[in-house]
Design a protein around this motif. Structure first.
Motif, PDB file in Angstrom:
ATOM      1  N   ARG A  92      10.065  -1.114   3.868  1.00  0.00           N
ATOM      2  CA  ARG A  92      11.516  -1.045   3.885  1.00  0.00           C
ATOM      3  C   ARG A  92      12.263  -0.322   2.857  1.00  0.00           C
ATOM      4  O   ARG A  92      13.178   0.140   3.292  1.00  0.00           O
ATOM      5  CB  ARG A  92      11.923  -2.709   3.956  1.00  0.00           C
ATOM      6  CG  ARG A  92      13.303  -3.057   4.293  1.00  0.00           C
ATOM      7  CD  ARG A  92      13.565  -4.374   4.629  1.00  0.00           C
ATOM      8  NE  ARG A  92      13.104  -5.202   3.493  1.00  0.00           N
ATOM      9  CZ  ARG A  92      12.989  -6.644   3.702  1.00  0.00           C
ATOM     10  NH1 ARG A  92      13.215  -7.214   4.987  1.00  0.00           N
ATOM     11  NH2 ARG A  92      12.392  -7.155   2.777  1.00  0.00           N
ATOM     12  N   SER A  93      11.744  -0.413   1.725  1.00  0.00           N
ATOM     13  CA  SER A  93      12.524   0.139   0.799  1.00  0.00           C
ATOM     14  C   SER A  93      12.331   1.701   0.829  1.00  0.00           C
ATOM     15  O   SER A  93      13.176   2.388   0.217  1.00  0.00           O
ATOM     16  CB  SER A  93      12.086  -0.372  -0.405  1.00  0.00           C
ATOM     17  OG  SER A  93      12.148  -1.603  -0.805  1.00  0.00           O
ATOM     18  N   ASN A  94      11.044   2.150   1.186  1.00  0.00           N
ATOM     19  CA  ASN A  94      10.976   3.588   1.368  1.00  0.00           C
ATOM     20  C   ASN A  94      11.649   4.292   2.357  1.00  0.00           C
ATOM     21  O   ASN A  94      12.426   5.303   2.170  1.00  0.00           O
ATOM     22  CB  ASN A  94       9.500   3.750   1.412  1.00  0.00           C
ATOM     23  CG  ASN A  94       8.395   3.577   0.503  1.00  0.00           C
ATOM     24  OD1 ASN A  94       8.790   3.748  -0.720  1.00  0.00           O
ATOM     25  ND2 ASN A  94       7.167   3.038   0.745  1.00  0.00           N
ATOM     26  N   LEU A  95      11.949   3.533   3.433  1.00  0.00           N
ATOM     27  CA  LEU A  95      12.668   3.629   4.549  1.00  0.00           C
ATOM     28  C   LEU A  95      14.241   3.967   4.066  1.00  0.00           C
ATOM     29  O   LEU A  95      15.070   4.674   4.306  1.00  0.00           O
ATOM     30  CB  LEU A  95      12.783   3.000   5.877  1.00  0.00           C
ATOM     31  CG  LEU A  95      11.390   2.921   6.655  1.00  0.00           C
ATOM     32  CD1 LEU A  95      11.294   2.164   7.588  1.00  0.00           C
ATOM     33  CD2 LEU A  95      11.044   4.513   7.156  1.00  0.00           C
ATOM     34  N   GLY A 107       9.429   8.379  -8.273  1.00  0.00           N
ATOM     35  CA  GLY A 107       8.677   7.055  -7.828  1.00  0.00           C
ATOM     36  C   GLY A 107       7.294   6.761  -8.591  1.00  0.00           C
ATOM     37  O   GLY A 107       7.130   7.296  -9.837  1.00  0.00           O
ATOM     38  N   TYR A 108       6.563   5.932  -7.969  1.00  0.00           N
ATOM     39  CA  TYR A 108       5.434   5.261  -8.823  1.00  0.00           C
ATOM     40  C   TYR A 108       4.396   6.368  -8.764  1.00  0.00           C
ATOM     41  O   TYR A 108       4.393   7.176  -7.852  1.00  0.00           O
ATOM     42  CB  TYR A 108       5.006   4.146  -8.013  1.00  0.00           C
ATOM     43  CG  TYR A 108       5.646   2.851  -8.565  1.00  0.00           C
ATOM     44  CD1 TYR A 108       5.433   2.007  -9.813  1.00  0.00           C
ATOM     45  CD2 TYR A 108       6.654   2.364  -7.521  1.00  0.00           C
ATOM     46  CE1 TYR A 108       6.285   1.032 -10.050  1.00  0.00           C
ATOM     47  CE2 TYR A 108       7.569   1.297  -8.178  1.00  0.00           C
ATOM     48  CZ  TYR A 108       7.273   0.602  -9.327  1.00  0.00           C
ATOM     49  OH  TYR A 108       8.045  -0.541  -9.670  1.00  0.00           O
ATOM     50  N   ASP A 109       3.435   6.178  -9.588  1.00  0.00           N
ATOM     51  CA  ASP A 109       1.877   7.041  -9.693  1.00  0.00           C
ATOM     52  C   ASP A 109       1.398   6.760  -8.497  1.00  0.00           C
ATOM     53  O   ASP A 109       1.792   5.455  -7.587  1.00  0.00           O
ATOM     54  CB  ASP A 109       1.355   6.659 -11.069  1.00  0.00           C
ATOM     55  CG  ASP A 109       1.005   5.308 -11.075  1.00  0.00           C
ATOM     56  OD1 ASP A 109      -0.059   4.990 -10.736  1.00  0.00           O
ATOM     57  OD2 ASP A 109       2.049   4.697 -11.583  1.00  0.00           O
ATOM     58  N   LYS A 110       0.195   7.577  -8.092  1.00  0.00           N
ATOM     59  CA  LYS A 110      -0.630   7.272  -6.793  1.00  0.00           C
ATOM     60  C   LYS A 110      -1.103   5.674  -6.791  1.00  0.00           C
ATOM     61  O   LYS A 110      -1.133   5.342  -5.752  1.00  0.00           O
ATOM     62  CB  LYS A 110      -1.541   8.204  -6.711  1.00  0.00           C
ATOM     63  CG  LYS A 110      -0.902   9.444  -6.337  1.00  0.00           C
ATOM     64  CD  LYS A 110      -1.977  10.785  -6.150  1.00  0.00           C
ATOM     65  CE  LYS A 110      -1.236  12.167  -5.773  1.00  0.00           C
ATOM     66  NZ  LYS A 110      -2.380  13.199  -5.496  1.00  0.00           N
ATOM     67  N   ALA A 111      -1.449   5.319  -8.028  1.00  0.00           N
ATOM     68  CA  ALA A 111      -2.383   4.066  -7.704  1.00  0.00           C
ATOM     69  C   ALA A 111      -1.401   2.955  -7.394  1.00  0.00           C
ATOM     70  O   ALA A 111      -1.880   1.888  -6.818  1.00  0.00           O
ATOM     71  CB  ALA A 111      -2.934   3.675  -9.295  1.00  0.00           C
ATOM     72  N   ALA A 113       1.779   3.221  -5.578  1.00  0.00           N
ATOM     73  CA  ALA A 113       2.281   3.642  -4.547  1.00  0.00           C
ATOM     74  C   ALA A 113       1.646   3.098  -3.267  1.00  0.00           C
ATOM     75  O   ALA A 113       0.320   3.029  -3.036  1.00  0.00           O
ATOM     76  CB  ALA A 113       2.473   5.076  -4.365  1.00  0.00           C
ATOM     77  N   LYS A 114       2.464   2.795  -2.218  1.00  0.00           N
ATOM     78  CA  LYS A 114       1.760   2.281  -0.822  1.00  0.00           C
ATOM     79  C   LYS A 114       2.892   2.376   0.366  1.00  0.00           C
ATOM     80  O   LYS A 114       3.896   2.947  -0.260  1.00  0.00           O
ATOM     81  CB  LYS A 114       1.492   0.959  -1.167  1.00  0.00           C
ATOM     82  CG  LYS A 114       2.457  -0.221  -1.271  1.00  0.00           C
ATOM     83  CD  LYS A 114       1.920  -1.545  -1.229  1.00  0.00           C
ATOM     84  CE  LYS A 114       2.917  -2.487  -1.498  1.00  0.00           C
ATOM     85  NZ  LYS A 114       2.379  -3.939  -1.586  1.00  0.00           N
ATOM     86  N   ASP A 115       2.783   2.142   1.400  1.00  0.00           N
ATOM     87  CA  ASP A 115       3.634   2.153   2.535  1.00  0.00           C
ATOM     88  C   ASP A 115       4.368   3.533   2.690  1.00  0.00           C
ATOM     89  O   ASP A 115       5.634   3.393   2.902  1.00  0.00           O
ATOM     90  CB  ASP A 115       4.633   0.931   2.427  1.00  0.00           C
ATOM     91  CG  ASP A 115       3.844  -0.470   2.816  1.00  0.00           C
ATOM     92  OD1 ASP A 115       2.546  -0.460   3.290  1.00  0.00           O
ATOM     93  OD2 ASP A 115       4.398  -1.369   2.189  1.00  0.00           O
ATOM     94  N   GLY A 116       3.682   4.592   2.420  1.00  0.00           N
ATOM     95  CA  GLY A 116       4.104   5.887   2.458  1.00  0.00           C
ATOM     96  C   GLY A 116       5.334   6.377   1.441  1.00  0.00           C
ATOM     97  O   GLY A 116       5.984   7.107   1.418  1.00  0.00           O
ATOM     98  N   HIS A 117       4.996   5.628   0.317  1.00  0.00           N
ATOM     99  CA  HIS A 117       5.808   5.762  -1.062  1.00  0.00           C
ATOM    100  C   HIS A 117       5.908   7.303  -1.395  1.00  0.00           C
ATOM    101  O   HIS A 117       6.981   8.018  -1.809  1.00  0.00           O
ATOM    102  CB  HIS A 117       5.518   4.871  -2.056  1.00  0.00           C
ATOM    103  CG  HIS A 117       6.408   5.039  -3.173  1.00  0.00           C
ATOM    104  ND1 HIS A 117       7.730   4.429  -3.246  1.00  0.00           N
ATOM    105  CD2 HIS A 117       6.050   5.528  -4.445  1.00  0.00           C
ATOM    106  CE1 HIS A 117       8.067   4.433  -4.419  1.00  0.00           C
ATOM    107  NE2 HIS A 117       7.196   5.306  -5.250  1.00  0.00           N
ATOM    108  N   GLY A 118       4.812   7.770  -1.281  1.00  0.00           N
ATOM    109  CA  GLY A 118       4.520   9.225  -1.600  1.00  0.00           C
ATOM    110  C   GLY A 118       5.409  10.382  -0.693  1.00  0.00           C
ATOM    111  O   GLY A 118       5.591  11.517  -1.205  1.00  0.00           O
TER     112      GLY A 118
END
Length: 346
Positions: A92-95, A107-111, A113-118
């Motif tokens: 929801r926040s990524n959208l 944003g966050y580092d890869k470890a 990150a989730k839900d399309g954050h990257g």
């Protein structure tokens, strides 16, 4: 690296995490007092920190779905920021972040990150493990060329909240506040065990006060605790606001609670926290400033439910399993209460 003129912070929830963002705001304000700061935040969370000076708050109504996201975009009115600090990884926040225009999207580092954050960021904070949540959030200033070296909250508390707290907790008798309910039900301790610790404190001539929000779940937990108490505590469940709770925490030397928002509110004003940790790692999500009074059964929980020590599972793993909080015994909490009371000279 040029000084950013405008920064948008996106962290809508929850209460504890929003509390952890405040030191980052203070760091940015101290380094760049002329920079414009905008914070996208949830409705409830805004009631706690929405009066921070020098910050433009935009409320996100999570319950409104896509319309709530569009409302945030409308409120920003086409503004483009020098930097977006995307501090929440939920889908929801990524959208929501797509409604925010920014030259740099951090944003966050890869470890983490989730839900399309990257897909919605262009830069990442340093990859680290073993960090407290507050330090991870504080590291969002590092890609901008800063380092969070001081942790300061100073969350405003209005005079009427202080006056209300003084009415509820008059005089000099030491007060143990008990906030028994986390929004994550599997982090909650048994009502009878809370009652046993509260009765012990009452026998030591402490004023014991039960606190909590207005939800039916919190009312039901409070009723179960009250039914198990031999010495009736003061019951303020559902009667305070977030600001009134902050004012009470300033008057009370100690709070008993599981991993929850009030834990971090207490820490922010210097109230000692008897934290109950088995489902979550106190070194990641416990009271930031002082964890000496917490009961830590996280490693035992990892061994019992995951078959390996906490050192061998991913940092920050939640062990929210039925019965996990039963690993915490009454005697262990009373021991921490006594040690903290001695430390405070009470």
């Amino acid at each position: 690296m040029p000084t950013p003129a405008s920064i948008c912070l996106l962290r809508t929830s929850a209460i504890g995490d929003v509390t952890h963002v405040v030191p980052l705001v203070r760091t940015l304000q101290a380094a760049w007092p002329q920079a414009s700061l905008t914070w996208i935040i949830g409705k409830l969370e805004r009631k706690l920190v929405g009066d921070l000076p020098g910050v433009n708050f935009v409320t996100f109504d999570k319950g409104a779905g896509f319309a709530g996201m569009r409302a945030v975009g409308d409120a920003l009115n086409g503004q483009r920021f020098d930097a977006l600090l995307q501090m929440q990884v939920a889908l929801r926040s990524n959208l929501l972040s797509l409604f925010i225009k920014a030259d740099r999207r951090i944003g966050y580092d890869k470890a983490r990150a989730k839900d399309g954050h990257g897909l919605v960021i262009g830069e990442r904070i340093p990859a680290r493990t073993g960090e407290h949540v507050l330090d991870a959030l504080g590291s969002f200033c590092e890609p901008l060329g800063l380092k969070q070296t001081e942790v300061r909250w100073d969350i405003p508390i209005p005079e009427e909240a202080h006056a209300w707290a003084a009415e509820q907790l008059p005089g000099e008798q030491p007060t143990l506040l008990v906030s028994p309910t986390s929004s994550h039900a599997l982090r909650n301790w048994q009502a009878e065990r809370y009652a046993a610790v509260m009765d012990h404190a009452a026998a030591k001539n402490w004023r014991v006060v039960l606190v909590g929000g207005p939800s039916a779940f919190e009312r039901s937990m409070a009723d179960a605790v009250l039914a198990a108490c031999r010495h009736a505590p003061i019951d303020l469940t559902g009667k305070d606001t977030l600001k009134k709770m902050m004012a009470m925490l300033m008057r009370a030397p100690m709070l008993l609670t599981p991993d929850s928002g009030p834990m971090h509110m207490a820490n922010a004003v210097g109230c000692k926290v008897l934290g109950l940790h088995a489902a979550s790692n106190p070194n990641r999500s416990g009271p930031y400033s002082d964890r000496r009074w917490c009961v830590d059964k996280y490693n035992e929980a990892s061994l019992k439910y995951l078959g390996k020590p906490a050192s061998e599972i991913p940092w920050g793993s939640k062990i929210e399993r039925p019965g996990v909080m039963d690993l915490i015994g009454v005697d262990e909490v009373i021991d921490r209460f006594e040690a903290c009371a001695e430390h405070l000279g009470l």
